[in-house]
Design an enzyme around this catalytic site. Structure first.
Site, PDB file in Angstrom:
ATOM      1  CG  ASN A   9      22.719  94.793  51.044  1.00 55.02           C
ATOM      2  OD1 ASN A   9      22.516  95.878  50.520  1.00 55.02           O
ATOM      3  ND2 ASN A   9      23.416  93.827  50.452  1.00 55.02           N
ATOM      4  CE  LYS A  11      21.215  91.908  48.452  1.00 55.97           C
ATOM      5  NZ  LYS A  11      21.362  90.574  47.908  1.00 55.97           N
ATOM      6  CG  HIS A  94      27.034  92.460  48.489  1.00 55.79           C
ATOM      7  ND1 HIS A  94      26.555  91.756  47.418  1.00 55.79           N
ATOM      8  CD2 HIS A  94      26.261  92.126  49.558  1.00 55.79           C
ATOM      9  CE1 HIS A  94      25.515  91.036  47.811  1.00 55.79           C
ATOM     10  NE2 HIS A  94      25.312  91.239  49.105  1.00 55.79           N
ATOM     11  CD  GLU A  96      23.679  91.225  45.238  1.00 59.32           C
ATOM     12  OE1 GLU A  96      23.464  92.412  45.541  1.00 59.32           O
ATOM     13  OE2 GLU A  96      23.011  90.282  45.684  1.00 59.32           O
ATOM     14  CD  GLU A 166      26.140  88.816  52.426  1.00 62.16           C
ATOM     15  OE1 GLU A 166      25.099  89.021  53.053  1.00 62.16           O
ATOM     16  OE2 GLU A 166      26.418  89.379  51.357  1.00 62.16           O
ATOM     17  N   GLY A 172      19.927  85.506  48.033  1.00 66.97           N
ATOM     18  CA  GLY A 172      18.732  85.732  47.223  1.00 66.97           C
ATOM     19  C   GLY A 172      18.169  84.476  46.594  1.00 66.97           C
ATOM     20  CB  SER A 211      18.393  82.858  51.952  1.00 70.46           C
ATOM     21  OG  SER A 211      18.529  83.062  50.560  1.00 70.46           O
TER      22      SER A 211
HETATM   23  P1  PGA Z   1      19.545  87.920  50.860  1.00 67.13           P
HETATM   24  O1  PGA Z   1      20.788  88.913  50.628  1.00 67.13           O
HETATM   25  O2  PGA Z   1      19.216  87.992  52.339  1.00 67.13           O
HETATM   26  O3  PGA Z   1      18.451  88.461  49.998  1.00 67.13           O
HETATM   27  O4  PGA Z   1      19.985  86.562  50.459  1.00 67.13           O
HETATM   28  C1  PGA Z   1      21.821  89.003  51.568  1.00 67.13           C
HETATM   29  C2  PGA Z   1      22.895  89.903  51.026  1.00 67.13           C
HETATM   30  O5  PGA Z   1      23.183  89.837  49.817  1.00 67.13           O
HETATM   31  O6  PGA Z   1      23.493  90.705  51.771  1.00 67.13           O
END
Ligand code: PGA
Length: 249
Positions: A9, A11, A94, A96, A166, A172, A211
């Site tokens: 992803n 982003k 997601h 976010e 998630e 993140g 992460s």
């Molecule tokens: P991250 O993001 O691996 O940077 O924690 C995962 C995601 O949001 O899909």
């Protein structure tokens, strides 16, 4: 019996030129992967990256899709538009988007139905915030998010959906759910699917995300319920993402 699936992803990262460079570096590193490999790029990169992926083992994904086929929805993209760019997967709901862009369980459901109808494979994201975990709501919450997202699909359609668990507190942040925590909650998600769709739940691939990186991917992927990963930060470097893709080496 479930084929693992590792998806990046990206982003809001990478211009079309940067996207082409990342994909060009990635392709030789993952060409013999034993799992399914997907890169979910920003919308402006899809058309640039699609020709490079054509005929390879890496599939193209988008990060959102609207539920209408066309119309006055400024800023949105339809499933047919994405398909026309070579997209096969789409991330939906997601955290976010839920946190910053008003995404709700109801709109996640509409987007999921539209994606499936158009022949895209949705990667439906569910997960709890830190305070929700601390309050003991994780299981009820992820079960509810999962069942609402899938409402209206047939058991046959549900088999092809990918779900990404998630935990919001792990995205993140460098904090990962422990292997056991992730496995347990993904088991809860699978049970929520089973309660509505029966044995179709055994076919649904459920990823962990948050992460996930070259260091922790082996332990997570060794868990019985975890069928893959949705990788944010570590998907932006070809070598790191390739190491996660090769979790089984
Ligand atoms: P991250 O993001 O691996 O940077 O924690 C995962 C995601 O949001 O899909």
């Amino acid at each position: 019996m479930r084929k693992p699936i590792i998806a990046g992803n990206w982003k809001m990262n990478k211009t079309p030129e940067e996207a082409k460079a990342l994909v060009t570096a990635l392709l030789p590193l993952v060409k013999d992967a034993s799992c399914d490999v997907v890169v979910c790029t920003p919308a402006v990169d899809l058309a640039a990256v699609a020709p490079l992926l054509s005929g390879t083992n890496v599939k193209l994904g988008a990060q959102n899709v609207h539920w209408k086929e066309s119309g006055a929805y400024t800023g949105e993209l339809s499933a047919d538009m994405l398909k026309a760019c070579g997209v096969q997967y789409v991330i939906i709901g997601h955290s976010e988007r839920r946190q910053y862009f008003g995404e709700t369980d109801a709109t996640v459901n509409l987007r999921t139905l539209a994606a499936v109808k158009a022949g895209l494979t949705p990667i439906v994201c569910v997960g709890e915030k830190r305070e929700e975990r601390e309050a003991g709501y994780t299981d009820a919450l992820v079960a509810y998010q999962t069942q609402i997202a899938l409402a209206g699909l047939t058991a046959e359609q549900v088999k092809d959906v990918v779900i990404a668990y998630e935990p919001v507190w792990a995205i993140g942040t460098g904090l990962t759910a422990t292997d056991e925590q992730a496995n347990e909650t993904i088991g809860v998600i699978r049970k929520a699917v089973r309660d509505v769709y029966g044995d179709a739940a055994d076919a649904v691939r459920i990823q962990y995300g948050g992460s996930m990186n070259p260091k922790n991917c082996k332990g997570l992927m060794a868990q019985s319920e975890i069928d893959g990963g949705l990788i944010g930060g570590a998907s932006l470097k070809a070598e790191d993402f390739a190491q996660v893709v090769h979790f089984d080496r």
